[in-house]
Design an enzyme around this catalytic site. Sequence first.
Site, PDB file in Angstrom:
ATOM      1  N   ARG A 234       0.938  -1.363  -0.059  1.00 61.90           N
ATOM      2  CA  ARG A 234       0.037  -0.145   0.058  1.00 61.90           C
ATOM      3  C   ARG A 234       1.004   1.165   0.143  1.00 61.90           C
ATOM      4  NH1 ARG A 234      -3.349  -2.857  -1.467  1.00 61.90           N
ATOM      5  NH2 ARG A 234      -5.542  -3.193  -0.475  1.00 61.90           N
ATOM      6  N   GLU A 263      -3.518   7.183  -4.980  1.00 59.84           N
ATOM      7  CA  GLU A 263      -3.720   6.856  -6.045  1.00 59.84           C
ATOM      8  C   GLU A 263      -5.078   6.607  -6.698  1.00 59.84           C
ATOM      9  OE1 GLU A 263      -1.867   2.559  -5.379  1.00 59.84           O
ATOM     10  OE2 GLU A 263      -3.899   1.880  -5.714  1.00 59.84           O
ATOM     11  N   HIS A 295      -0.690  -0.416  -9.585  1.00 62.87           N
ATOM     12  CA  HIS A 295      -1.518  -1.255  -8.638  1.00 62.87           C
ATOM     13  C   HIS A 295      -2.065  -2.398  -9.637  1.00 62.87           C
ATOM     14  CE1 HIS A 295      -3.491  -1.505  -4.664  1.00 62.87           C
ATOM     15  NE2 HIS A 295      -3.120  -2.719  -5.088  1.00 62.87           N
TER      16      HIS A 295
HETATM   17  C1  COI Z   1      -5.901  -6.388  -2.700  1.00 63.37           C
HETATM   18  O1  COI Z   1      -6.725  -7.171  -2.997  1.00 63.37           O
HETATM   19  O2  COI Z   1      -5.917  -5.766  -1.464  1.00 63.37           O
HETATM   20  C2  COI Z   1      -5.414  -5.265  -3.737  1.00 63.37           C
HETATM   21  O3  COI Z   1      -4.488  -4.785  -3.482  1.00 63.37           O
HETATM   22  C3  COI Z   1      -5.983  -5.425  -4.882  1.00 63.37           C
HETATM   23  C4  COI Z   1      -6.660  -4.215  -5.656  1.00 63.37           C
HETATM   24  C5  COI Z   1      -7.522  -4.238  -6.297  1.00 63.37           C
HETATM   25  C6  COI Z   1      -7.101  -3.108  -4.323  1.00 63.37           C
END
Ligand code: COI
Length: 323
Positions: A234, A263, A295
């Site tokens: 993150r 983001e 991401h």
């Molecule tokens: C998660 O699954 O936590 C991710 O980082 C994926 C994303 C689509 C937010």
Amino acid sequence: MGIVAFDVRKDEIPYFRKYSTIFGLDIMMVKESLTSDNIGKIVDGDSISIIGHSKINAQILTSLSKKNVRHISTRTVGINHIDVEAAQHLNIKITNSYYGPDCVAEFTIMLILMSLRKYKAAMFRGNINDYSLEGLKGKELSACTVGIIGTGAIGTAVMHILHGFKTKILAYSPTGKEKEELKSYVEYVDLDTLYEQSDIISLHIPYLPDTKHLINIVALDKMKKGVMLVNTSRGELMDISSIIHAIETQKIGALALDVFESEQDIYHHDRKLDIISNRDMAYLRQFPNVVMTQHMAFYTENAVESMVKYSLQSFISNTCNQS
Ligand code: COI
């Protein structure tokens, strides 16, 4: 039971169709994120599926509670986009989804290798027929010490792969739990030792109030000059002004980021023709030793199917998945 799924991407639709049939669920799919503007799509007693783009704050939760929404299932593993405490007060159940750790682990290794072999610069040169080698000399992983912060499913999968590269691996477990099966090739250390001894540091911890800006000027001061930092977790784990200073002063030798603080509304959207407001993101992107992706470490066929499947399954089994 009625379910409204928000943030639905095109590539998720076949899986929504497949698993709503298997689980016998009635689903309305909505492309946009859930906001106070489109909350009207939800009817009394519906449940909701979202992804990380929908910001579920106390205000939205209060409105959802008035519509008797009792269950929100996020198709992500991380739940930092939801005010879980407010949800608890309002008696709204929150469940997350599940996907295997390999998608993110393999992407992390790719970012490490790209950075070690200066592939961003090499790729840009190749595009203009510049086949010179100057400045592109890299390092081998077997010559590096890699520090893994976070030893959950993803951190562990990264270490499994790294073992094959004959890398020296240090691990910091924030929970203090140590996995016996890793001990033949992983040395558990405290955070300061990891900072001091690692050539490459990769983050695999969730964003929580006590992990916010973990990588700040104090932490960076303890690291080796020229350290490589990798973040597929993150953006909020890094204090970006400290990171920028460390890039400018060459304390950081290479940086690979699949995530970035603020983001939201940028990543996963086509913003080619827009004025993007995140200055730090634009500034960092131009450095030859900084690799940034949108991401997408999670984004594989297996993971996308799994995200939809386990989100929908939670409506019938009320399960919460933890990675
Ligand atoms: C998660 O699954 O936590 C991710 O980082 C994926 C994303 C689509 C937010």
